[in-house]
Design a protein around this motif. Sequence first.
Motif, short mmCIF file in Angstrom:
data_model
loop_
_atom_site.label_atom_id
_atom_site.label_comp_id
_atom_site.label_asym_id
_atom_site.label_seq_id
_atom_site.Cartn_x
_atom_site.Cartn_y
_atom_site.Cartn_z
N SER A 74 8.70 -47.58 -4.45
CA SER A 74 9.73 -46.76 -3.80
C SER A 74 9.19 -46.19 -2.73
O SER A 74 7.51 -46.45 -1.67
N LEU A 75 9.63 -45.73 -1.64
CA LEU A 75 9.88 -44.80 -0.22
C LEU A 75 8.68 -43.58 -1.03
O LEU A 75 7.25 -42.89 -0.01
N ASP A 76 8.29 -42.77 -1.87
CA ASP A 76 7.36 -41.43 -2.35
C ASP A 76 6.27 -42.67 -2.63
O ASP A 76 5.39 -41.94 -1.62
N TRP A 79 7.43 -43.61 10.26
CA TRP A 79 6.69 -44.12 9.40
C TRP A 79 7.54 -44.26 7.17
O TRP A 79 7.60 -45.33 7.49
N PRO A 80 8.24 -43.34 7.29
CA PRO A 80 9.92 -43.86 6.69
C PRO A 80 10.42 -44.75 6.87
O PRO A 80 11.45 -45.54 6.56
N GLN A 81 10.62 -44.61 8.51
CA GLN A 81 11.62 -45.69 9.83
C GLN A 81 10.87 -47.14 9.00
O GLN A 81 11.38 -47.92 8.57
N ALA A 82 9.17 -47.26 8.86
CA ALA A 82 9.20 -48.61 8.69
C ALA A 82 9.26 -49.30 7.30
O ALA A 82 9.21 -50.06 6.87
N VAL A 87 11.14 -52.41 8.16
CA VAL A 87 10.15 -53.93 7.68
C VAL A 87 10.14 -54.03 6.85
O VAL A 87 10.11 -54.90 5.65
N ALA A 88 9.78 -52.61 5.37
CA ALA A 88 8.68 -53.06 3.97
C ALA A 88 9.51 -53.55 3.12
O ALA A 88 9.42 -54.56 2.31
N VAL A 89 11.10 -52.99 3.29
CA VAL A 89 11.67 -53.10 2.02
C VAL A 89 12.09 -54.90 2.21
O VAL A 89 12.31 -55.44 0.87
#
Length: 296
Positions: free
Chosen positions: A183-185, A159-162, A166-168
Amino acid sequence: MVTLRTVGTDEDIEQWRQVKLTLLPGERVPSVAEIRSMNRPDRLMILAEIDGVVAGHGIAARSDLAGRASIAPRVLPGFRRRGVGTALLRALVDHVGGLGYPAVAALVDEPESAGFAVRFGFVEVDRQVEQVRAVGVEPAPLPHPGFEIVSIADRPELWPQAYHQVAVEAVQDMAVTSPMQVSLDEWERDWINAPEATFVAVVDGAVIGLASLMLDEDAPDRAEQGFTACLRSWRGRGVASTLKRQTLWWAAEHGIREIYTWTQRGNDDMRRLNEHLGFTYGQVSVTFQSSLPLSV
């Protein structure tokens, strides 16, 4: 007389939730626990009362779009035209104005609310359309030779890798009026509520796409289609459609009868994909915006 009070206790949060559930019965409302997890210093949630009876609610916070705050004053039908909306609007605008935001935006879903917004100087800047899909007997998607689909429940480290992989990139391409700021948080806290219904496409250990369902404890037979995206280099190669079919299959296997999603004006590719998958059109939500200070 209208009185306002800040939401603090779990009972307050539940009263706040009930106002939104009454006014927007087709929209998922975060749980008490989810709302608590979203608390941050710039966020204000208030309840409006007349003679001790809840008449409406409001929320103000930093928008996901850069350069503005978001507000939502809402009044229950039996209490309208009694100054509740104006009192809520004044309190929310004062809050975000004090935080230094240059502009404020609100989503409007009905003509009466649109007229209220226009009277206070708001103008339309965007529209979102709802697309809805009845869930029936849904076949599991066939394995794709180019990538593997896995759930975040099975691979939580993805999920943080996504987000990074991808998301950014994907949020930069969203059809919005100003840049997205997530943000990631916030990604890990707000953009997922059911790891078992959240799927990513993976190639050689790298995430290339994602799609999810946001489950609803108030309406467990309905779910909102969460963020769907894939890398630019993989677009047009069946990633998004395969991921969406995976969520449809998961929904059918878990008793969900309907999925809905919202797409912004200009996001024609996603609308066409949803149409191809059998989604039909529902409501329209209009974004109104005004610069600050606002004359209330």
